[in-house]
Design a protein around this motif. Sequence first.
Motif, PDB file in Angstrom:
ATOM      1  N   TYR A  66      -6.207  -9.805   8.682  1.00  9.91           N
ATOM      2  CA  TYR A  66      -5.157 -10.446   9.324  1.00  9.91           C
ATOM      3  C   TYR A  66      -5.560 -12.063   9.528  1.00  9.91           C
ATOM      4  O   TYR A  66      -6.583 -12.432  10.165  1.00  9.91           O
ATOM      5  CB  TYR A  66      -4.739 -10.140  10.664  1.00  9.91           C
ATOM      6  CG  TYR A  66      -3.568 -10.740  11.540  1.00  9.91           C
ATOM      7  CD1 TYR A  66      -2.133 -11.007  10.843  1.00  9.91           C
ATOM      8  CD2 TYR A  66      -4.000 -11.562  12.712  1.00  9.91           C
ATOM      9  CE1 TYR A  66      -1.306 -11.636  11.500  1.00  9.91           C
ATOM     10  CE2 TYR A  66      -2.966 -12.329  13.374  1.00  9.91           C
ATOM     11  CZ  TYR A  66      -1.536 -12.414  12.548  1.00  9.91           C
ATOM     12  OH  TYR A  66      -0.686 -13.175  13.451  1.00  9.91           O
ATOM     13  N   ILE A 123       0.420  -8.478   2.641  1.00 11.23           N
ATOM     14  CA  ILE A 123       0.242  -7.036   2.598  1.00 11.23           C
ATOM     15  C   ILE A 123       0.755  -6.032   3.507  1.00 11.23           C
ATOM     16  O   ILE A 123       0.772  -6.418   4.834  1.00 11.23           O
ATOM     17  CB  ILE A 123      -1.096  -6.619   2.622  1.00 11.23           C
ATOM     18  CG1 ILE A 123      -2.230  -7.342   1.588  1.00 11.23           C
ATOM     19  CG2 ILE A 123      -1.525  -5.067   2.398  1.00 11.23           C
ATOM     20  CD1 ILE A 123      -3.502  -7.005   1.686  1.00 11.23           C
ATOM     21  N   THR A 124       1.749  -5.260   2.757  1.00 14.24           N
ATOM     22  CA  THR A 124       2.427  -4.333   3.776  1.00 14.24           C
ATOM     23  C   THR A 124       2.177  -2.804   3.400  1.00 14.24           C
ATOM     24  O   THR A 124       1.749  -2.564   2.249  1.00 14.24           O
ATOM     25  CB  THR A 124       4.086  -4.612   3.909  1.00 14.24           C
ATOM     26  OG1 THR A 124       4.559  -4.357   2.471  1.00 14.24           O
ATOM     27  CG2 THR A 124       4.025  -6.323   3.935  1.00 14.24           C
ATOM     28  N   ILE A 135      -7.225  -2.531   0.070  1.00 18.93           N
ATOM     29  CA  ILE A 135      -6.960  -3.700   1.060  1.00 18.93           C
ATOM     30  C   ILE A 135      -7.574  -5.153   0.443  1.00 18.93           C
ATOM     31  O   ILE A 135      -7.088  -6.279   0.437  1.00 18.93           O
ATOM     32  CB  ILE A 135      -6.837  -3.360   2.408  1.00 18.93           C
ATOM     33  CG1 ILE A 135      -6.014  -2.099   2.468  1.00 18.93           C
ATOM     34  CG2 ILE A 135      -6.294  -4.529   3.106  1.00 18.93           C
ATOM     35  CD1 ILE A 135      -4.440  -2.328   2.319  1.00 18.93           C
ATOM     36  N   TYR A 148       0.699  -1.237   0.005  1.00 20.42           N
ATOM     37  CA  TYR A 148       0.008  -0.120  -0.006  1.00 20.42           C
ATOM     38  C   TYR A 148       0.802   1.192   0.028  1.00 20.42           C
ATOM     39  O   TYR A 148       1.766   1.305   0.679  1.00 20.42           O
ATOM     40  CB  TYR A 148      -0.759  -0.139   1.167  1.00 20.42           C
ATOM     41  CG  TYR A 148      -2.104   1.104   1.094  1.00 20.42           C
ATOM     42  CD1 TYR A 148      -3.133   0.721   0.640  1.00 20.42           C
ATOM     43  CD2 TYR A 148      -1.922   2.487   1.391  1.00 20.42           C
ATOM     44  CE1 TYR A 148      -4.215   1.845   0.460  1.00 20.42           C
ATOM     45  CE2 TYR A 148      -2.664   3.419   1.406  1.00 20.42           C
ATOM     46  CZ  TYR A 148      -3.763   3.095   0.714  1.00 20.42           C
ATOM     47  OH  TYR A 148      -4.877   3.921   0.523  1.00 20.42           O
ATOM     48  N   VAL A 205      -7.041   2.103   6.306  1.00 19.88           N
ATOM     49  CA  VAL A 205      -6.157   1.068   5.756  1.00 19.88           C
ATOM     50  C   VAL A 205      -5.696   0.099   6.717  1.00 19.88           C
ATOM     51  O   VAL A 205      -5.759  -1.046   6.866  1.00 19.88           O
ATOM     52  CB  VAL A 205      -5.225   1.796   4.995  1.00 19.88           C
ATOM     53  CG1 VAL A 205      -3.929   0.724   4.586  1.00 19.88           C
ATOM     54  CG2 VAL A 205      -5.558   2.606   3.705  1.00 19.88           C
ATOM     55  N   ALA A 233      -6.507  -8.544  -0.948  1.00 18.60           N
ATOM     56  CA  ALA A 233      -6.787  -9.933   0.060  1.00 18.60           C
ATOM     57  C   ALA A 233      -7.527 -11.037  -0.845  1.00 18.60           C
ATOM     58  O   ALA A 233      -7.205 -12.298  -0.701  1.00 18.60           O
ATOM     59  CB  ALA A 233      -7.461  -9.488   1.305  1.00 18.60           C
ATOM     60  N   ILE A 260       0.100  -9.951   7.259  1.00 23.32           N
ATOM     61  CA  ILE A 260       0.356  -8.230   7.255  1.00 23.32           C
ATOM     62  C   ILE A 260       1.386  -7.882   7.959  1.00 23.32           C
ATOM     63  O   ILE A 260       2.072  -8.731   8.973  1.00 23.32           O
ATOM     64  CB  ILE A 260      -1.061  -7.534   7.809  1.00 23.32           C
ATOM     65  CG1 ILE A 260      -1.225  -7.847   9.222  1.00 23.32           C
ATOM     66  CG2 ILE A 260      -2.317  -7.949   7.054  1.00 23.32           C
ATOM     67  CD1 ILE A 260      -2.210  -7.017   9.722  1.00 23.32           C
ATOM     68  N   ASP A 261       2.108  -6.638   7.849  1.00 24.76           N
ATOM     69  CA  ASP A 261       2.914  -6.232   8.672  1.00 24.76           C
ATOM     70  C   ASP A 261       2.412  -5.640   9.979  1.00 24.76           C
ATOM     71  O   ASP A 261       1.174  -5.595  10.243  1.00 24.76           O
ATOM     72  CB  ASP A 261       3.921  -5.249   8.115  1.00 24.76           C
ATOM     73  CG  ASP A 261       3.119  -4.023   7.424  1.00 24.76           C
ATOM     74  OD1 ASP A 261       1.777  -4.030   7.442  1.00 24.76           O
ATOM     75  OD2 ASP A 261       3.780  -3.081   6.959  1.00 24.76           O
ATOM     76  N   LYS A 264      -6.355  -3.862   7.203  1.00 22.99           N
ATOM     77  CA  LYS A 264      -5.420  -5.035   7.183  1.00 22.99           C
ATOM     78  C   LYS A 264      -5.544  -5.640   8.536  1.00 22.99           C
ATOM     79  O   LYS A 264      -5.240  -6.948   8.476  1.00 22.99           O
ATOM     80  CB  LYS A 264      -3.905  -4.254   7.323  1.00 22.99           C
ATOM     81  CG  LYS A 264      -3.425  -3.868   6.051  1.00 22.99           C
ATOM     82  CD  LYS A 264      -2.355  -2.466   6.077  1.00 22.99           C
ATOM     83  CE  LYS A 264      -1.153  -3.469   6.658  1.00 22.99           C
ATOM     84  NZ  LYS A 264       0.131  -2.273   6.592  1.00 22.99           N
ATOM     85  N   ARG A 265      -5.853  -5.033   9.706  1.00 22.50           N
ATOM     86  CA  ARG A 265      -6.007  -5.916  10.778  1.00 22.50           C
ATOM     87  C   ARG A 265      -7.382  -6.958  10.692  1.00 22.50           C
ATOM     88  O   ARG A 265      -7.083  -7.849  11.284  1.00 22.50           O
ATOM     89  CB  ARG A 265      -6.331  -4.708  12.098  1.00 22.50           C
ATOM     90  CG  ARG A 265      -5.860  -5.230  13.472  1.00 22.50           C
ATOM     91  CD  ARG A 265      -6.630  -4.119  14.571  1.00 22.50           C
ATOM     92  NE  ARG A 265      -7.796  -4.172  14.547  1.00 22.50           N
ATOM     93  CZ  ARG A 265      -8.731  -5.067  15.045  1.00 22.50           C
ATOM     94  NH1 ARG A 265      -8.165  -5.929  15.769  1.00 22.50           N
ATOM     95  NH2 ARG A 265      -9.916  -4.886  14.933  1.00 22.50           N
TER      96      ARG A 265
END
Lengths: 431, 431
Positions: B225, B209-210, B193, B130, B217, B197, B230-231, B221-222
Motif C-alpha cells: 500500500y 491492485i484489487t 502481487i 487478483y 495475498v 506492484a 489497493i482496495d 497488498k497491505r
Amino acid sequence: MIRLNSRDPGFDQAFARIVSDRRESDAGVSDTVAAILRDVRARGDAALAEYTERFDGHPLTSDADWRIDAAACKAAFDNLPPDLRGALELAAQRITAYHAAQKPEDRDYTDAAGVRLGAKWGAVDAAGLYVPGGRAAYPSSLLMNAIPAKVAGVGRLVVVTPTPRGAVNSLVLAAAHLAGVDEIWRIGGAQAIAALAYGTDRIAPVDVITGPGNAWVAEAKRQLYGVVGIDMVAGPSEILVIADAANNPAWIAADLLSQAEHDPVAQSILITDDATFADAVEAAVETELQGLATQTTARASWNDYGVVIVLDDLAAQAPALANALAAEHVEIATDDPDALFAQIRHAGSAFLGRHTPEAIGDYVAGPNHVLPTGRRARFASGLSVLDFMKRTSFLQLDATSLAAIGPAAVSLADAEGLPAHGRSVSIRLGQ
Amino acid sequence: MIRLNSRDPGFDQAFARIVSDRRESDAGVSDTVAAILRDVRARGDAALAEYTERFDGHPLTSDADWRIDAAACKAAFDNLPPDLRGALELAAQRITAYHAAQKPEDRDYTDAAGVRLGAKWGAVDAAGLYVPGGRAAYPSSLLMNAIPAKVAGVGRLVVVTPTPRGAVNSLVLAAAHLAGVDEIWRIGGAQAIAALAYGTDRIAPVDVITGPGNAWVAEAKRQLYGVVGIDMVAGPSEILVIADAANNPAWIAADLLSQAEHDPVAQSILITDDATFADAVEAAVETELQGLATQTTARASWNDYGVVIVLDDLAAQAPALANALAAEHVEIATDDPDALFAQIRHAGSAFLGRHTPEAIGDYVAGPNHVLPTGRRARFASGLSVLDFMKRTSFLQLDATSLAAIGPAAVSLADAEGLPAHGRSVSIRLGQ
C-alpha cells in the motif's frame, strides 16, 4: 543539482534514474512501531504516559497535562496579530468553499427492469488529525486536514500533537479554534496513532486518521490501515516547474526554492526549452539563496536533488516527462498552460500560468495542500471531503423485478457452487 | 449460534462482545510475505517461476505456461451453455450501467476573487486484478472488479490467477473475455502481487491492485500500500438481516445461509422483534441445511458465529445495533424499509424490502459486491469507479487575483517560518 539536455546521448537513462530514485527513508522502524501499537492497545493510557514522558519529556498527570482545552485555543486565536488572524480566516473561508463543492450526491432511481438502485453518502463518526510538534507544526496543515472533515459532516474531530517539554504552538491552537476541533490531546508518535485507532480509557477511538508525521507516525498509520481509514502514505515534497523563456528567472527560482526549503530531501525540477533561460534560473537560485533564513535546508535539497532539464520542444516533450514523474506539484508557466495541462494525466495539483506560484495553493487558494508524493499521483488524489465519507449502496426489488433478473442470479450461483445463494432467490420465485 | 434478547440483563455486554469479536485470522504471515516481496523485486521472473512451481505445482517455462491468451478466453465464453452466457451478459450489462453513473465530474470555475479553481479526474494507466484459484475463483468477482476499471477508462487491465497443477477455471476465462481483460498471468499468492506492484521483465507494473485473496495475498497488498493503490483490506463476509414477523421464515433462513455457506468464519445475524418468528427462522435454518451441498461450511458458520437478537421495537432499537455492527450487508425486510434505512449510517450495502435477497446483489443487480467487512463500513465504501481514478486539482491566478489573496499567503508563510514560500508570492507582487 543535475542538469540534463534531451539531446544528450544518455538522456533517457538519466531521466529514468530520476524517476525511479526514491527519496523516502526506509527507516526500518516497523518492529519498533509494531511493539508500541501492541503496548498501547494492551495498556492504554498507562502506556501513553510512559512513551510521552520518554519521547517528549512531558509528564501526563493532570487533565491539563493530557488535553489542551477549548478556552486555550480561543485565547490563542483572540491574541493573534490582526493580519495573521485575517490571513487564517481568509484561508479557512476559501478552503471551506472549495471543499464544500466536493460533497458527493446521493443516487436513488428505478431502472427499466423495475429495480430500485442507489447510493447514499455519510460522514464517518469521528476523525483524528495528527499535528507534528516543533517546527513542522503548521497551522495551514491543520486547516487543510480539519476543514474537509468538518465540511464532510464529521461529528467529532480529534487532534493529537506532541508538546515537547510542554511547549505548545499557539498558531496551531488558533487554527484549531477556527476549524472547530473538538479535542486536542498532547500525545504524539506511533503511540498517539495507536490511541486514536484502538481508543483508551481517556480517548475514544476514531474512524479515520489523517495528517503528516515522521517515519514512526507514517509507519503506525500504515500498520493500522484497515483498523481505521488513513490518508495516503506521504513522502518528501516535490515540485515540477515547466517554464518557457518568457518567464522572469527570479520568479521561477523562488518557486523552486519554496519547495526546497521544506526538507533536505525535497525535490525541485525545472523543465524548460531554453538553455539560456535555464542558466538564468540557476543563477537566480544562487542569488535567492543568499540571505534566505532557510538557506541550509534549501541549498541541501537543491544541490542533492535539484534537476534542470532542457528540451527542444515543451509541447512535444514535456507531457511525457511530467507523466512519468507524476509530481505532487506541477507549475505550467506559459502563456497557454491549458494546452500542456490537457496532456498531463498524472499530477497531484497543477498551477497554471505565470502568476500562480505553488505556495499560493499551500495557504489560501482553496484546494487541499495534502497531495500525493513520490509518483503516487499515478493512482492517488489529494485529501478531500471523500476521505471523511463513505457510501452505502442499496437495492430494492419487488416480486416482478426479482422474477425478471432473479433467474440469472440463480444460474450464476449454481455455476459458482453456492447453492444457498441461489436458494435465497429461487425460494422467493416460488421455485 | 448465540441468541440474545434485549430484555436480558447482560444484553449490552453480550452485544458488545459480538461487535468487538474479530473473526479475522492474524495469520502471522507478515515476515514470509515481506521476504517474497523482496525476492520478486530483486529477481523478477526467476523468483516467480520458483514460487509458482513450489506453491502451485505449475512450471513456468513456455509463454503458454506464463499466460492464458485471449483466444482461450474467447473460446471459454463461446462454449458457455446459453443460460449461463445470458446470465453473465445480463450481469455485465447491469454492473456497467450502475458503475457508469459513478463517474465523477470535473470542475473548472472562477470565483469572486478572480481565482480559477478546478479538479480534473482521470483513470490510472493500468490495474491489476487478483483472482483466486480453485473453488473461490468466481466469475462474478472478476466482473465486479474488472468492470469498474473498464468504466473508469483504465487502459490496461491485468489479471493474475494461480492455476494449481495447470488447472484453469473456464468460467473465469469467459468472464475475462466478457469484461475485456487485456492480460492473464498464471501466477498467484504474494509473489503475484509483488510482480504487479514492482513489475518484472515479462510483466509491466500496474498502478492499482484489487481483488480477493488468501491471507498471503491480503498481507502482500497491505505491505505494498503506497507503492500501488489497493482496495480495502477484506475479511470474512457477514450479513445482518432485520426482519419483522410478517416475513416468511424460510426466506429469511435462506438469506442467513447464503452468507454462512461462504466460509466457516462468515457471520449471519438476525435482528427481529418477535421471539416466535425467531424460533421459526431457527427451525427453518435446520430444514434448509438438510441437503444443502455446502452444508458443512454453512453449518459451521451458523453454529459458531450465527446470532439471533430479539428486540422489543425494531424502529427504536435496531438502528443503533446496526450502526455498531456496521455490517457488510444489511437486509431490511419490512413493509417500510426506508424508515429504518434512514437511521442506518454504517453499512456496506443495504437490501430493502421482502423481495431483495442479498444474493441478487452478488450477481446481477448492478452495485458492487466488493464491500467493506469487519466493521469497516464505518469508514470505507464498496469498490467503485473511484478506486481506479484519481483527481488533479488546479489553480490559475492573474496579477489582480494574486494581489487580492497573495498577501495573506505571505503572512502565513512568514508565521510558519517558510520565507521562500512567501518570497515566491511577494516577488510577483513587486515586493
